[in-house]
Design an enzyme around this catalytic site. Structure first.
Site, PDB file in Angstrom:
ATOM      1  N   TYR A 184      57.144 -60.116  25.113  1.00 56.12           N
ATOM      2  CA  TYR A 184      56.077 -60.937  25.685  1.00 56.12           C
ATOM      3  C   TYR A 184      55.309 -61.661  24.576  1.00 56.12           C
ATOM      4  O   TYR A 184      55.160 -62.892  24.589  1.00 56.12           O
ATOM      5  CB  TYR A 184      55.139 -60.052  26.522  1.00 56.12           C
ATOM      6  CG  TYR A 184      53.835 -60.705  26.863  1.00 56.12           C
ATOM      7  CD1 TYR A 184      53.797 -61.840  27.679  1.00 56.12           C
ATOM      8  CD2 TYR A 184      52.631 -60.201  26.369  1.00 56.12           C
ATOM      9  CE1 TYR A 184      52.590 -62.443  27.986  1.00 56.12           C
ATOM     10  CE2 TYR A 184      51.424 -60.801  26.677  1.00 56.12           C
ATOM     11  CZ  TYR A 184      51.414 -61.922  27.484  1.00 56.12           C
ATOM     12  OH  TYR A 184      50.228 -62.525  27.779  1.00 56.12           O
TER      13      TYR A 184
ATOM     14  N   PHE B 212      42.221 -61.113  24.452  1.00 62.20           N
ATOM     15  CA  PHE B 212      42.335 -59.670  24.274  1.00 62.20           C
ATOM     16  C   PHE B 212      42.363 -59.068  25.686  1.00 62.20           C
ATOM     17  O   PHE B 212      43.098 -59.573  26.523  1.00 62.20           O
ATOM     18  CB  PHE B 212      41.261 -59.184  23.290  1.00 62.20           C
ATOM     19  CG  PHE B 212      41.671 -59.477  21.856  1.00 62.20           C
ATOM     20  CD1 PHE B 212      41.856 -60.800  21.427  1.00 62.20           C
ATOM     21  CD2 PHE B 212      41.976 -58.469  20.969  1.00 62.20           C
ATOM     22  CE1 PHE B 212      42.316 -61.095  20.138  1.00 62.20           C
ATOM     23  CE2 PHE B 212      42.429 -58.748  19.678  1.00 62.20           C
ATOM     24  CZ  PHE B 212      42.597 -60.054  19.265  1.00 62.20           C
TER      25      PHE B 212
ATOM     26  N   HIS C 262      47.401 -52.448  34.290  1.00 60.93           N
ATOM     27  CA  HIS C 262      46.187 -52.499  33.470  1.00 60.93           C
ATOM     28  C   HIS C 262      45.214 -51.384  33.811  1.00 60.93           C
ATOM     29  O   HIS C 262      45.094 -50.968  34.958  1.00 60.93           O
ATOM     30  CB  HIS C 262      45.513 -53.869  33.617  1.00 60.93           C
ATOM     31  CG  HIS C 262      46.318 -54.953  32.973  1.00 60.93           C
ATOM     32  ND1 HIS C 262      46.726 -56.074  33.648  1.00 60.93           N
ATOM     33  CD2 HIS C 262      46.820 -55.067  31.727  1.00 60.93           C
ATOM     34  CE1 HIS C 262      47.437 -56.826  32.831  1.00 60.93           C
ATOM     35  NE2 HIS C 262      47.513 -56.233  31.659  1.00 60.93           N
ATOM     36  N   LEU C 263      44.534 -50.951  32.765  1.00 67.36           N
ATOM     37  CA  LEU C 263      43.703 -49.750  32.877  1.00 67.36           C
ATOM     38  C   LEU C 263      42.613 -49.863  33.948  1.00 67.36           C
ATOM     39  O   LEU C 263      42.526 -48.999  34.823  1.00 67.36           O
ATOM     40  CB  LEU C 263      43.084 -49.439  31.498  1.00 67.36           C
ATOM     41  CG  LEU C 263      42.171 -48.224  31.442  1.00 67.36           C
ATOM     42  CD1 LEU C 263      42.933 -46.955  31.789  1.00 67.36           C
ATOM     43  CD2 LEU C 263      41.528 -48.101  30.055  1.00 67.36           C
TER      44      LEU C 263
ATOM     45  N   GLY D 215      54.749 -48.565  22.079  1.00 64.70           N
ATOM     46  CA  GLY D 215      54.327 -49.881  21.588  1.00 64.70           C
ATOM     47  C   GLY D 215      52.835 -50.135  21.616  1.00 64.70           C
ATOM     48  O   GLY D 215      52.393 -51.229  21.282  1.00 64.70           O
TER      49      GLY D 215
HETATM   50  N1  UDP Z   1      46.089 -47.120  29.603  1.00 61.44           N
HETATM   51  C1  UDP Z   1      45.970 -45.785  29.984  1.00 61.44           C
HETATM   52  N2  UDP Z   1      46.321 -45.452  31.266  1.00 61.44           N
HETATM   53  C2  UDP Z   1      46.784 -46.383  32.173  1.00 61.44           C
HETATM   54  C3  UDP Z   1      46.873 -47.736  31.764  1.00 61.44           C
HETATM   55  C4  UDP Z   1      46.516 -48.069  30.465  1.00 61.44           C
HETATM   56  O1  UDP Z   1      45.578 -44.918  29.208  1.00 61.44           O
HETATM   57  O2  UDP Z   1      47.092 -45.999  33.306  1.00 61.44           O
HETATM   58  C5  UDP Z   1      45.688 -47.480  28.228  1.00 61.44           C
HETATM   59  C6  UDP Z   1      46.768 -48.228  27.455  1.00 61.44           C
HETATM   60  O3  UDP Z   1      47.643 -47.313  26.825  1.00 61.44           O
HETATM   61  C7  UDP Z   1      45.925 -49.028  26.457  1.00 61.44           C
HETATM   62  C8  UDP Z   1      44.640 -49.308  27.247  1.00 61.44           C
HETATM   63  O4  UDP Z   1      44.606 -48.369  28.315  1.00 61.44           O
HETATM   64  O5  UDP Z   1      45.601 -48.255  25.338  1.00 61.44           O
HETATM   65  C9  UDP Z   1      44.604 -50.690  27.837  1.00 61.44           C
HETATM   66  O6  UDP Z   1      45.817 -50.909  28.517  1.00 61.44           O
HETATM   67  P1  UDP Z   1      46.080 -52.181  29.420  1.00 61.44           P
HETATM   68  O7  UDP Z   1      47.455 -52.044  29.995  1.00 61.44           O
HETATM   69  O8  UDP Z   1      44.958 -52.354  30.387  1.00 61.44           O
HETATM   70  O9  UDP Z   1      45.995 -53.402  28.415  1.00 61.44           O
HETATM   71  P2  UDP Z   1      46.802 -53.702  27.046  1.00 61.44           P
HETATM   72  O10 UDP Z   1      45.857 -53.322  25.936  1.00 61.44           O
HETATM   73  O11 UDP Z   1      48.050 -52.897  27.042  1.00 61.44           O
HETATM   74  O12 UDP Z   1      47.026 -55.172  27.119  1.00 61.44           O
END
Ligand code: UDP
Length: 332
Positions: free
Chosen positions: A147, A175, A193-194, A287
């Site tokens: 990506y 970000f 997403h978290l 990753g």
């Molecule tokens: N994350 C988590 N649990 C989830 C989804 C995401 O702990 O169910 C963590 C993920 O590993 C990262 C942060 O939350 O460290 C943000 O993840 P997200 O996918 O929202 O955004 P990214 O930073 O990957 O673009």
């Protein structure tokens, strides 16, 4: 013809305007008096997310926008893209074609029709694992996933088109975008997403949230990210349009400048929703860097941009309001 003086009312094409960031930007562009045509193939966007006041044409960003541009437009905001990191690793062709080939075709159409301005949705994923924090625009670009690699390839193409053909271009490297703007918010079919996942626990659609790793070298052991409110992000697009200069491709990082850990995000969600939100620790996600925080100094200085909605609980509260409104409108 390329120009350095942006008209106060612009005729714009927004690709991906039925998606999360694209719909919020479209709403803000219309409020600012611009005339917007949204092009979206609805592969991940939603027709009912296209803001009132925008003209909507369903279809492929390059094909449809390429034809439309013949009608004479002042600029393109190009949001339409594939944006799931995991999927990009399993199905790279989808990303090289969907992101890079589509964007090249769009650039060619802009050149053919003399469309002077481009604002492109780039990403922090172009940097990969950072050597220093916060990340500035001069940091090495070594994406760790397909990506990010495709977005970086498009950034390179934009640079050369700007230099060779006089395009006025700006790439904005997002970000972690969060929050909502009224009825425009995050509604992905495949949610990774978290914040939306945590809010699904608060609505009762999910039993608990997983914390991907608590052994990172951070204060509480969980990964730190820079969450930026989607309206602040949208405002940067409007400023970018005004500041784009013919023959130049400017790149700006957009973040809050403050990092929040996964545990802090979950805590903010507890506060915003009043729900206990059970959380369990799970293995790290492949990753994922430990810390990704933006330096947005360049955007502040060059664009005069300043994020207004920096409070994490406030950002989450807007996403929560959006989630509840959608739940009320579409009960299970
Ligand atoms: N994350 C988590 N649990 C989830 C989804 C995401 O702990 O169910 C963590 C993920 O590993 C990262 C942060 O939350 O460290 C943000 O993840 P997200 O996918 O929202 O955004 P990214 O930073 O990957 O673009």
């Amino acid at each position: 013809m390329p120009t350095d003086t942006a008209p106060s009312r612009m005729k714009l094409v927004v690709t991906g305007g039925a998606g999360y960031v694209g719909s919020v930007c479209t709403a803000r562009l219309i409020e600012a008096g611009h005339e917007v045509t949204v092009v979206d193939d609805l592969s991940t966007g939603h027709a009912d997310a296209v803001p009132e006041g925008a003209r909507f044409v369903e279809g492929d960003a390059a094909e449809v926008a390429g034809t439309l541009l013949g009608q004479g437009f002042d600029g393109v905001l190009h949001f339409a893209a594939k944006s799931l990191v995991g999927e990009s690793m399993h199905d790279p062709g989808l990303y090289w074609h969907g992101n890079v080939v589509t964007s090249l075709r769009l650039l060619d159409a802009m050149r053919t029709h003399g469309t002077p301005r481009l604002v492109f949705s780039s990403t922090a994923a172009t940097y990969g694992e950072p050597e220093t924090s916060p990340i500035t625009e001069t940091a090495p670009t070594r994406p760790t996933n397909t990506y990010g690699a495709t977005k970086l390839a498009i950034d390179h193409a934009i640079t050369s088109y700007a230099r060779a053909h006089g395009l006025a271009a700006v790439s904005l490297r997002y970000f972690n975008v969060a929050g909502a703007y009224g009825r425009y918010g995050e509604r992905h079919t495949t949610e990774t997403h978290l914040i939306p996942l945590v809010l699904q626990v608060a609505t009762g659609d999910r039993a608990q949230v997983q914390i991907f790793g608590d052994d990172y070298p951070t204060d509480d052991g969980t990964a730190v990210r820079d969450y930026i409110h989607v309206t602040d992000l949208a405002d940067a697009h409007l400023l970018a349009l005004e500041h784009a200069r013919s023959g130049e491709h400017d790149i700006y990082n957009l973040g809050n400048g403050t990092g929040f850990s996964v545990r802090q995000v979950i805590e903010a969600c507890r506060e915003a929703t009043g729900h206990p939100i059970p959380a369990v620790v799970a293995p790290r996600r492949a990753g994922d860097p430990a810390v990704l925080v933006a330096s947005s100094e360049r955007a502040r200085t060059a664009l005069g941009w300043k994020p207004e909605r920096t409070d994490l609980v406030g950002i989450v509260a807007d996403a929560w309001q959006f989630t509840q409104d959608r739940k009320d409108a579409n009960p299970a």
